[in-house]
Design a protein around this motif. Structure first.
Motif, PDB file in Angstrom:
ATOM      1  N   MET A  61      45.735 -96.834 -56.964  1.00  0.00           N
ATOM      2  CA  MET A  61      46.078 -95.609 -56.098  1.00  0.00           C
ATOM      3  C   MET A  61      45.495 -94.193 -56.920  1.00  0.00           C
ATOM      4  O   MET A  61      45.360 -94.231 -57.979  1.00  0.00           O
ATOM      5  N   ASP A  62      44.602 -93.391 -56.236  1.00  0.00           N
ATOM      6  CA  ASP A  62      43.841 -92.353 -56.504  1.00  0.00           C
ATOM      7  C   ASP A  62      44.661 -91.251 -56.824  1.00  0.00           C
ATOM      8  O   ASP A  62      45.949 -91.003 -55.800  1.00  0.00           O
ATOM      9  N   ALA A  63      44.442 -89.672 -56.955  1.00  0.00           N
ATOM     10  CA  ALA A  63      45.185 -88.696 -57.176  1.00  0.00           C
ATOM     11  C   ALA A  63      45.053 -87.993 -56.308  1.00  0.00           C
ATOM     12  O   ALA A  63      46.398 -87.550 -55.737  1.00  0.00           O
ATOM     13  N   THR A  64      44.324 -88.545 -54.756  1.00  0.00           N
ATOM     14  CA  THR A  64      44.974 -88.389 -53.694  1.00  0.00           C
ATOM     15  C   THR A  64      45.723 -88.474 -52.260  1.00  0.00           C
ATOM     16  O   THR A  64      45.715 -88.180 -51.751  1.00  0.00           O
ATOM     17  N   LYS A  78      42.455 -92.911 -61.422  1.00  0.00           N
ATOM     18  CA  LYS A  78      41.987 -91.814 -62.185  1.00  0.00           C
ATOM     19  C   LYS A  78      41.325 -90.927 -61.486  1.00  0.00           C
ATOM     20  O   LYS A  78      41.369 -90.134 -61.517  1.00  0.00           O
ATOM     21  N   ARG A  79      40.885 -91.534 -59.700  1.00  0.00           N
ATOM     22  CA  ARG A  79      39.490 -90.706 -59.346  1.00  0.00           C
ATOM     23  C   ARG A  79      40.629 -89.554 -59.065  1.00  0.00           C
ATOM     24  O   ARG A  79      42.038 -89.771 -58.239  1.00  0.00           O
ATOM     25  N   GLY A  80      40.082 -88.600 -59.041  1.00  0.00           N
ATOM     26  CA  GLY A  80      40.673 -86.655 -59.005  1.00  0.00           C
ATOM     27  C   GLY A  80      41.299 -86.312 -59.359  1.00  0.00           C
ATOM     28  O   GLY A  80      41.524 -85.571 -59.189  1.00  0.00           O
ATOM     29  N   ILE A  81      41.659 -87.322 -60.497  1.00  0.00           N
ATOM     30  CA  ILE A  81      42.687 -85.915 -61.536  1.00  0.00           C
ATOM     31  C   ILE A  81      42.233 -84.694 -62.163  1.00  0.00           C
ATOM     32  O   ILE A  81      40.280 -85.700 -62.744  1.00  0.00           O
ATOM     33  N   ARG A  82      42.697 -84.307 -63.456  1.00  0.00           N
ATOM     34  CA  ARG A  82      41.594 -83.524 -63.933  1.00  0.00           C
ATOM     35  C   ARG A  82      41.967 -83.697 -65.634  1.00  0.00           C
ATOM     36  O   ARG A  82      40.514 -83.368 -66.262  1.00  0.00           O
ATOM     37  N   PRO A 116      38.548 -83.985 -55.506  1.00  0.00           N
ATOM     38  CA  PRO A 116      39.323 -84.756 -54.983  1.00  0.00           C
ATOM     39  C   PRO A 116      39.210 -85.994 -55.372  1.00  0.00           C
ATOM     40  O   PRO A 116      40.222 -87.093 -55.597  1.00  0.00           O
ATOM     41  N   GLY A 117      38.334 -86.801 -54.787  1.00  0.00           N
ATOM     42  CA  GLY A 117      37.699 -88.045 -55.505  1.00  0.00           C
ATOM     43  C   GLY A 117      36.821 -88.701 -56.578  1.00  0.00           C
ATOM     44  O   GLY A 117      36.382 -89.845 -56.243  1.00  0.00           O
ATOM     45  N   ALA A 118      36.458 -87.977 -57.175  1.00  0.00           N
ATOM     46  CA  ALA A 118      35.358 -87.985 -58.444  1.00  0.00           C
ATOM     47  C   ALA A 118      36.016 -88.026 -59.662  1.00  0.00           C
ATOM     48  O   ALA A 118      37.464 -88.378 -59.764  1.00  0.00           O
ATOM     49  N   THR A 151      31.389 -88.896 -66.972  1.00  0.00           N
ATOM     50  CA  THR A 151      29.826 -89.388 -66.771  1.00  0.00           C
ATOM     51  C   THR A 151      29.797 -90.351 -66.970  1.00  0.00           C
ATOM     52  O   THR A 151      28.095 -91.216 -65.905  1.00  0.00           O
ATOM     53  N   LYS A 152      30.749 -91.321 -67.483  1.00  0.00           N
ATOM     54  CA  LYS A 152      30.474 -92.785 -67.562  1.00  0.00           C
ATOM     55  C   LYS A 152      30.582 -93.152 -66.536  1.00  0.00           C
ATOM     56  O   LYS A 152      30.513 -94.674 -65.534  1.00  0.00           O
ATOM     57  N   GLY A 153      31.954 -92.875 -65.626  1.00  0.00           N
ATOM     58  CA  GLY A 153      31.793 -92.761 -64.004  1.00  0.00           C
ATOM     59  C   GLY A 153      33.290 -93.981 -64.609  1.00  0.00           C
ATOM     60  O   GLY A 153      32.999 -94.929 -63.279  1.00  0.00           O
ATOM     61  N   SER A 154      34.149 -94.410 -65.304  1.00  0.00           N
ATOM     62  CA  SER A 154      35.212 -94.278 -65.717  1.00  0.00           C
ATOM     63  C   SER A 154      35.662 -94.268 -66.739  1.00  0.00           C
ATOM     64  O   SER A 154      35.410 -93.411 -67.720  1.00  0.00           O
ATOM     65  N   LEU A 155      37.132 -94.066 -66.554  1.00  0.00           N
ATOM     66  CA  LEU A 155      38.332 -93.858 -67.118  1.00  0.00           C
ATOM     67  C   LEU A 155      38.672 -95.250 -67.847  1.00  0.00           C
ATOM     68  O   LEU A 155      40.141 -94.793 -68.130  1.00  0.00           O
TER      69      LEU A 155
END
Length: 203
Positions: free
Chosen positions: A1-4, A91-95, A191-193, A197-201
């Motif tokens: 589940m992402d931040a949106t 972690k999609r969309g988080i600060r 909101p969906g990113a 820069t690696k595309g992963s956290l």
């Protein structure tokens, strides 16, 4: 589940020969806390963390308090860290980054957070006495280390001022709460990113 998506929620149960802990966490909460650890000052700090982080947290711990408070405190950090990590999802969309500088009377604490997937705690805090109430002050570092290792956070907590151990501890917990609140918030510009820069956290 992402931040949106809402709600970002987690349920964790952890049982060992030393502790039995159950927790439910909602990241996008209203600051509602139901905390019972058997350690009065730890309860006080977790309620403050919940309120200032705008989390909803129900946490019940049964630990070997007849030995000391170490296992209960550390394992509460483990469970809360696991809950944060689970609730964040991919972690999609988080600060991602958060920081706070919080005063508590003569005490001043700073916290900076990176939801990086690379766990690390930099703890620059000293206490003028060994206990607050019945709780050993050295256990605050153990709590935060357990939390960040299990949540996958990089966290720097720095004491800027303070002599009263209660005030120093409370400033640290509130600074962490405020920084976490900022870091987990949805970034309205992305909101969906994945904010990397690696595309992963994931480390």
């Amino acid at each position: 589940m992402d931040a949106t998506s809402a709600p970002r929620r987690a349920e964790i149960a952890r049982r060992t020969s030393e502790t039995d802990i159950r927790a439910t966490l909602v990241l996008d909460g209203q600051g509602q806390a139901e905390i019972t650890t058997g350690v009065g000052f730890l309860d006080h700090m977790l309620v403050a963390l919940t309120r200032h982080g705008l989390l909803d947290l129900a946490l019940q711990a049964d630990g070997d308090l007849h030995i000391d408070f170490h296992h209960t405190t550390e394992d509460c950090g483990i469970v809360l860290g696991q809950a944060i990590r689970q609730a964040l999802g991919d972690k999609r969309g988080i600060r991602r980054f958060g920081h706070a500088l919080v005063p508590m009377d003569e005490a001043l604490a700073e916290c900076a957070i990176d939801i990086s997937g690379r766990p690390y705690l930099a703890w620059s805090v000293t206490f003028a006495r060994d206990k607050v109430g019945a709780m050993d002050t050295e256990l605050f570092e153990e709590f935060f280390r357990a939390l960040v290792m299990n949540a996958g956070l990089t966290v720097h907590i720095t004491q800027k001022a303070g002599t009263n151990a209660h005030h120093v501890a409370e400033a640290c917990f509130k600074a962490f709460a405020r920084a976490l609140r900022m870091a987990v918030e949805t970034d309205p510009r992305a909101p969906g990113a994945i904010p990397s820069t690696k595309g992963s956290l994931e480390g």
